[in-house]
Design a protein around this motif. Structure first.
Motif, PDB file in Angstrom:
ATOM      1  N   GLN A  54       6.935  -8.880  -8.764  1.00 49.47           N
ATOM      2  CA  GLN A  54       7.628  -7.923  -9.620  1.00 49.47           C
ATOM      3  C   GLN A  54       6.871  -6.223  -9.753  1.00 49.47           C
ATOM      4  N   LEU A  55       5.522  -6.519  -9.595  1.00 48.63           N
ATOM      5  CA  LEU A  55       4.698  -5.332  -9.799  1.00 48.63           C
ATOM      6  C   LEU A  55       4.585  -4.836  -8.344  1.00 48.63           C
ATOM      7  N   HIS A  56       4.793  -5.569  -7.326  1.00 53.84           N
ATOM      8  CA  HIS A  56       5.019  -4.954  -5.823  1.00 53.84           C
ATOM      9  C   HIS A  56       6.211  -4.243  -5.910  1.00 53.84           C
ATOM     10  N   ARG A  57       7.223  -4.847  -6.350  1.00 52.66           N
ATOM     11  CA  ARG A  57       8.500  -4.220  -6.371  1.00 52.66           C
ATOM     12  C   ARG A  57       8.754  -2.968  -6.984  1.00 52.66           C
ATOM     13  N   GLU A  58       8.000  -2.896  -7.848  1.00 53.24           N
ATOM     14  CA  GLU A  58       7.982  -1.410  -8.805  1.00 53.24           C
ATOM     15  C   GLU A  58       7.321  -0.591  -8.056  1.00 53.24           C
ATOM     16  N   PHE A  59       6.228  -0.728  -7.452  1.00 53.26           N
ATOM     17  CA  PHE A  59       5.328   0.084  -6.628  1.00 53.26           C
ATOM     18  C   PHE A  59       6.164   0.522  -5.479  1.00 53.26           C
ATOM     19  N   LEU A  60       7.045  -0.378  -4.858  1.00 58.16           N
ATOM     20  CA  LEU A  60       7.744  -0.215  -3.561  1.00 58.16           C
ATOM     21  C   LEU A  60       8.893   0.743  -4.153  1.00 58.16           C
ATOM     22  N   ARG A  61       9.628   0.640  -5.387  1.00 60.04           N
ATOM     23  CA  ARG A  61      10.412   1.581  -5.752  1.00 60.04           C
ATOM     24  C   ARG A  61      10.028   2.860  -5.989  1.00 60.04           C
ATOM     25  N   ALA A  62       8.748   2.980  -6.303  1.00 59.26           N
ATOM     26  CA  ALA A  62       8.182   4.175  -6.787  1.00 59.26           C
ATOM     27  C   ALA A  62       7.591   4.922  -5.385  1.00 59.26           C
ATOM     28  N   GLY A  63       7.765   4.442  -4.414  1.00 50.70           N
ATOM     29  CA  GLY A  63       7.557   4.996  -3.113  1.00 50.70           C
ATOM     30  C   GLY A  63       6.349   4.619  -2.307  1.00 50.70           C
ATOM     31  N   ALA A  64       5.834   3.535  -2.788  1.00 50.63           N
ATOM     32  CA  ALA A  64       4.583   3.113  -1.941  1.00 50.63           C
ATOM     33  C   ALA A  64       5.031   2.838  -0.714  1.00 50.63           C
ATOM     34  N   ASN A  65       4.270   3.086   0.363  1.00 51.34           N
ATOM     35  CA  ASN A  65       4.544   2.714   1.838  1.00 51.34           C
ATOM     36  C   ASN A  65       3.546   1.162   2.216  1.00 51.34           C
ATOM     37  N   VAL A  66       2.912   0.934   1.205  1.00 48.62           N
ATOM     38  CA  VAL A  66       1.641  -0.072   1.534  1.00 48.62           C
ATOM     39  C   VAL A  66       1.654  -1.292   0.088  1.00 48.62           C
ATOM     40  N   MET A  67       2.078  -2.271   0.726  1.00 50.37           N
ATOM     41  CA  MET A  67       1.918  -3.507  -0.159  1.00 50.37           C
ATOM     42  C   MET A  67       0.524  -4.190   0.177  1.00 50.37           C
ATOM     43  N   GLN A  68      -0.497  -3.747  -0.908  1.00 49.02           N
ATOM     44  CA  GLN A  68      -1.726  -4.353  -0.537  1.00 49.02           C
ATOM     45  C   GLN A  68      -1.799  -5.802  -1.249  1.00 49.02           C
ATOM     46  N   THR A  69      -2.269  -6.693  -0.479  1.00 55.78           N
ATOM     47  CA  THR A  69      -2.345  -8.196  -1.188  1.00 55.78           C
ATOM     48  C   THR A  69      -3.135  -8.148  -2.329  1.00 55.78           C
TER      49      THR A  69
END
Length: 397
Positions: A54-69
């Motif tokens: 869920q936190l990954h998804r929130e950062f993605l929705r906020a505009g992040a281009n990188v999902m850091q493991t």
């Protein structure tokens, strides 16, 4: 729907594009009840995958281009020092973290970055080969899961960061390297410029800083790195992933020396307008990989994207529920609140802390550099500074 073929991180940076990093996981998940402060280890990736996803998804929705493991402090030596026996191995945690990051990255135009960080083994003066073996074990998982690029982050000592870069570079994947230093340099007294030169010579494609200091302090540190690299006739890309806290009173070791660390930092949190200033200053310096670390929540990342939307070319999905420069307040029922729907109001606001008896700055602790402090681990009963200080003095010598 994610594009069939995504441009890699170096392809994006070489084209002059802005890459937006995500925010801080350990602090955000600690507040949500999934990470234990102190160890700061990421077993939540295996224990509570829904929270990490869920936190990954929130950062993605906020505009992040990188999902850091979510693999910060996931080396075996750190997990062994945690105190309580874990139900998961380091390999299981790292594999789960890679799967979660990839799942969410595939929901948008985001890349997956596998991350390693400083090790207790280095701080306990273990050999280069021993420390590199720890990185190599983590790296095997990232290769197996085929992450898009690698990040060595949160290194206080450039020597250890160089060792990490040398191990990561052997994969042939792009490598970014971040030190948790300010303009004074690393804990061995090496300047930001010299640190950056060493990292680039070791093979880092992207260099910068993360954590320990506020955004504008970190931007200045990266500016000095860039200056040093250019003076040496080398080339690199630059990144910055700072704290979301104001830290003008920090000493060389950063926010961990503040008496408020880690449970009373909230009065220092940057506003979204502070974040827009950070994004613009970072861009002006020549930093094109711009993200955040501890304290960064999704709305902070959204602010970065909104400030740089002319350069990026679009707004993030999260901006659908947030008017630029508070334009949504035009629909408020109170006229004095409607009057705040303008840029100059928020840019010039000096927010109050609401704490009449609190000082504006703190006096940081100064217990010395964290290296060779194995004796401290064995002294769990020593809980006050007066008890611990002799041990720190012993560790320094």
């Amino acid at each position: 729907m994610a594009p069939a073929t995504k441009k890699g991180v170096l392809e994006r940076l070489n084209a002059g594009e802005v890459v937006i990093g995500d925010g801080g996981f350990v602090f955000a998940l600690e507040k949500r009840g999934y990470v234990k402060a102190g160890p700061w280890t990421p077993e939540a990736a295996a224990e509570h995958p829904e929270a990490v996803r869920q936190l990954h998804r929130e950062f993605l929705r906020a505009g992040a281009n990188v999902m850091q493991t979510f693999t910060f402090y996931a080396s075996d030596d750190k997990l062994e020092n945690r105190g309580n026996k874990l139900s998961f191995t380091g390999q299981q945690i790292n594999e789960a973290a890679c799967d979660l990051a990839r799942e969410v990255a595939n929901e948008g135009d985001a890349l997956v970055a596998g991350g390693v960080s400083q090790t207790p083994s280095y701080l306990s003066c273990r050999s280069e080969d021993e420390v590199k073996a720890i990185f190599k074990k983590q790296l095997d998982v990232f290769v197996k899961k085929d992450v898009d690029f690698l990040i060595a982050e949160y290194f206080e000592h450039v020597e250890e960061a160089v060792w990490a870069v040398e191990v990561l570079k052997a994969t042939g994947k792009p490598v970014a390297a971040n030190l948790c230093i300010g303009p004074e340099g690393d804990m061995h007294g090496l300047s930001p410029g010299e640190c950056a030169v060493r990292l680039v010579k070791a093979g880092a494609d992207i260099v910068g800083v993360n954590c320990h200091f506020d955004p504008l302090t970190c931007v200045e540190a990266v500016r000095l790195m860039k200056e040093g690299v250019e003076k040496a006739g080398l080339k690199a890309h630059y990144m910055c992933q700072p704290l979301a806290y104001h830290t003008p009173d920090c000493n060389k070791q950063g926010f961990i020396d503040l008496p408020e660390f880690p449970f009373a930092l909230e009065p220092r949190i940057l506003s979204r307008w502070d974040m827009q200033q950070y994004a613009r200053e970072a861009y002006k310096v020549g930093i094109r990989y711009i993200g955040g670390c501890c304290g960064f929540e999704p709305y902070h990342v959204r602010a970065l994207c909104e400030e740089l939307s002319p350069e990026i070319g679009h707004l993030p999905a999260g901006s659908e529920k947030h008017g630029m420069w508070a334009s949504g307040l035009e629909m408020h029922t109170k006229p004095w609140v409607r009057a705040r729907a303008r840029r100059d109001y928020w840019e010039n606001l000096k927010p109050a802390s609401g704490r009449p008896k609190c000082p504006s700055l703190a006096t940081p602790d100064g217990w010395g550099v964290t290296q060779g402090d194995a004796d401290l681990v064995q002294q769990k009963e020593a809980t006050t500074k007066d008890q611990l200080l002799p041990l720190f003095e012993k560790a320094k010598h």
